[in-house]
Write a protein that holds these residues in place. Structure first.
Motif, PDB file in Angstrom:
ATOM      1  N   UNK A  99       0.877  -1.122  -0.042  1.00  0.00           N
ATOM      2  CA  UNK A  99      -0.071  -0.110  -0.039  1.00  0.00           C
ATOM      3  C   UNK A  99       0.871   1.268   0.037  1.00  0.00           C
ATOM      4  N   UNK A 100       2.236   1.325   0.644  1.00  0.00           N
ATOM      5  CA  UNK A 100       3.009   2.267   0.676  1.00  0.00           C
ATOM      6  C   UNK A 100       3.544   2.577  -0.902  1.00  0.00           C
ATOM      7  N   UNK A 101       3.782   1.446  -1.528  1.00  0.00           N
ATOM      8  CA  UNK A 101       4.068   1.444  -2.773  1.00  0.00           C
ATOM      9  C   UNK A 101       3.276   2.267  -3.614  1.00  0.00           C
ATOM     10  N   UNK A 102       1.875   1.798  -3.478  1.00  0.00           N
ATOM     11  CA  UNK A 102       0.671   2.303  -4.277  1.00  0.00           C
ATOM     12  C   UNK A 102       0.558   3.816  -3.796  1.00  0.00           C
ATOM     13  N   UNK A 103       0.752   3.988  -2.701  1.00  0.00           N
ATOM     14  CA  UNK A 103       0.763   5.398  -2.277  1.00  0.00           C
ATOM     15  C   UNK A 103       1.888   6.416  -3.040  1.00  0.00           C
ATOM     16  N   UNK A 104       3.137   5.810  -2.931  1.00  0.00           N
ATOM     17  CA  UNK A 104       4.248   6.612  -3.680  1.00  0.00           C
ATOM     18  C   UNK A 104       4.373   6.341  -5.147  1.00  0.00           C
ATOM     19  N   UNK A 105       3.452   5.769  -5.638  1.00  0.00           N
ATOM     20  CA  UNK A 105       3.312   5.290  -7.306  1.00  0.00           C
ATOM     21  C   UNK A 105       3.053   6.927  -7.860  1.00  0.00           C
ATOM     22  N   UNK A 106       3.899   7.330  -8.560  1.00  0.00           N
ATOM     23  CA  UNK A 106       3.656   8.633  -9.469  1.00  0.00           C
ATOM     24  C   UNK A 106       3.224   8.331 -11.050  1.00  0.00           C
ATOM     25  N   UNK A 125      -0.932   1.264  10.526  1.00  0.00           N
ATOM     26  CA  UNK A 125       0.580   0.779  10.911  1.00  0.00           C
ATOM     27  C   UNK A 125       1.371   1.806  11.064  1.00  0.00           C
ATOM     28  N   UNK A 126       2.227   1.986  12.145  1.00  0.00           N
ATOM     29  CA  UNK A 126       3.124   3.008  12.368  1.00  0.00           C
ATOM     30  C   UNK A 126       4.301   3.217  11.060  1.00  0.00           C
ATOM     31  N   UNK A 127       4.370   2.278  10.499  1.00  0.00           N
ATOM     32  CA  UNK A 127       5.357   2.314   9.340  1.00  0.00           C
ATOM     33  C   UNK A 127       4.874   3.062   8.327  1.00  0.00           C
ATOM     34  N   UNK A 128       3.534   3.356   8.412  1.00  0.00           N
ATOM     35  CA  UNK A 128       2.760   4.203   7.093  1.00  0.00           C
ATOM     36  C   UNK A 128       2.744   5.863   7.356  1.00  0.00           C
ATOM     37  N   UNK A 129       3.238   6.031   8.745  1.00  0.00           N
ATOM     38  CA  UNK A 129       3.418   7.520   9.025  1.00  0.00           C
ATOM     39  C   UNK A 129       4.082   8.412   8.053  1.00  0.00           C
ATOM     40  N   UNK A 130       5.602   7.994   7.973  1.00  0.00           N
ATOM     41  CA  UNK A 130       6.362   9.089   7.065  1.00  0.00           C
ATOM     42  C   UNK A 130       5.758   8.766   5.511  1.00  0.00           C
ATOM     43  N   UNK A 131       5.332   7.743   5.075  1.00  0.00           N
ATOM     44  CA  UNK A 131       4.691   7.694   3.853  1.00  0.00           C
ATOM     45  C   UNK A 131       3.361   8.719   3.623  1.00  0.00           C
ATOM     46  N   UNK A 132       2.604   8.581   4.625  1.00  0.00           N
ATOM     47  CA  UNK A 132       1.521   9.444   4.455  1.00  0.00           C
ATOM     48  C   UNK A 132       2.029  10.940   4.806  1.00  0.00           C
ATOM     49  N   UNK A 133       2.866  11.221   5.621  1.00  0.00           N
ATOM     50  CA  UNK A 133       3.448  12.489   5.762  1.00  0.00           C
ATOM     51  C   UNK A 133       3.949  13.209   4.572  1.00  0.00           C
ATOM     52  N   UNK A 134       4.711  12.265   3.663  1.00  0.00           N
ATOM     53  CA  UNK A 134       5.313  12.813   2.429  1.00  0.00           C
ATOM     54  C   UNK A 134       4.092  13.064   1.437  1.00  0.00           C
ATOM     55  N   UNK A 135       3.004  12.148   1.613  1.00  0.00           N
ATOM     56  CA  UNK A 135       1.909  12.367   0.519  1.00  0.00           C
ATOM     57  C   UNK A 135       1.110  13.566   0.899  1.00  0.00           C
ATOM     58  N   UNK A 136       1.039  13.831   1.887  1.00  0.00           N
ATOM     59  CA  UNK A 136       0.357  15.017   2.529  1.00  0.00           C
ATOM     60  C   UNK A 136       0.896  16.413   1.977  1.00  0.00           C
ATOM     61  N   UNK A 137       2.114  16.301   1.539  1.00  0.00           N
ATOM     62  CA  UNK A 137       2.684  17.418   0.688  1.00  0.00           C
ATOM     63  C   UNK A 137       2.402  17.611  -0.840  1.00  0.00           C
ATOM     64  N   UNK A 138       1.615  16.291  -1.193  1.00  0.00           N
ATOM     65  CA  UNK A 138       1.556  16.415  -2.776  1.00  0.00           C
ATOM     66  C   UNK A 138       0.020  16.740  -2.693  1.00  0.00           C
TER      67      UNK A 138
END
Length: 158
Positions: A99-106, A125-138
């Motif tokens: 799901x993180x890969x899907x979130x980061x797919x451009x 999942x705690x591991x999703x927080x950095x990816x969600x934080x990054x996606x929040x800037x897009x």
């Protein structure tokens, strides 16, 4: 003595009923998995089966759904639109990585990124927080990512 026999009979009827329900659920699960994984099947049928697997909530569907999503991220058949939310419904942290890969797919599928943010938020999942934080800037994932990052942080008291 008659009461004991009566209780045993009731217990046997309950066990038989539970066994039939369990067997029916396994048969349904097997059928849905076959349809979901059949790349030759019509897309709408596959998507309906994938959605039903998420609704069933059976953890045995997690690994096959991860495989389906991985395959679809390469083949781009569109079943990701059912697989991502189904993985979120199941709530298993094992789905976090894909799901993180899907979130980061451009690519053009901004909706897939938005769905991935929501699914990650549901999983928690705690591991999703950095990816969600990054996606929040897009721009295309900002709203969902901010919402689920905040939700996760408050749930985990971070």
């Amino acid at each position: 003595m008659i009461r004991i026999i009566h209780c045993l009979c009731v217990l046997l009827v309950c066990l038989a009923s539970w066994s039939q329900a369990s067997a029916g659920r396994n048969t349904q699960m097997d059928h849905l998995l076959r349809v979901a994984e059949d790349v030759a099947a019509e897309g709408q049928q596959r998507m309906a089966a994938i959605h039903a697997l998420g609704e069933l909530g059976d953890p045995r569907a997690v690994v096959p759904l991860i495989r389906i999503l991985e395959r679809d991220m390469r083949a781009r058949t569109g079943v990701w639109a059912a697989a991502i939310p189904a993985l979120g419904m199941l709530g298993d942290p094992a789905a976090g990585k894909i799901l993180i890969r899907a979130l980061n797919k451009r690519d053009d599928d901004w909706l897939g990124r938005e769905m991935a943010a929501e699914a990650l938020g549901r999983i928690g999942a705690v591991s999703a927080i950095p990816a969600l934080s990054h996606a929040a800037r897009l721009a295309d994932t900002r709203e969902r990512s901010e919402e689920h990052t905040s939700e996760l942080q408050s749930r985990l008291h971070l």
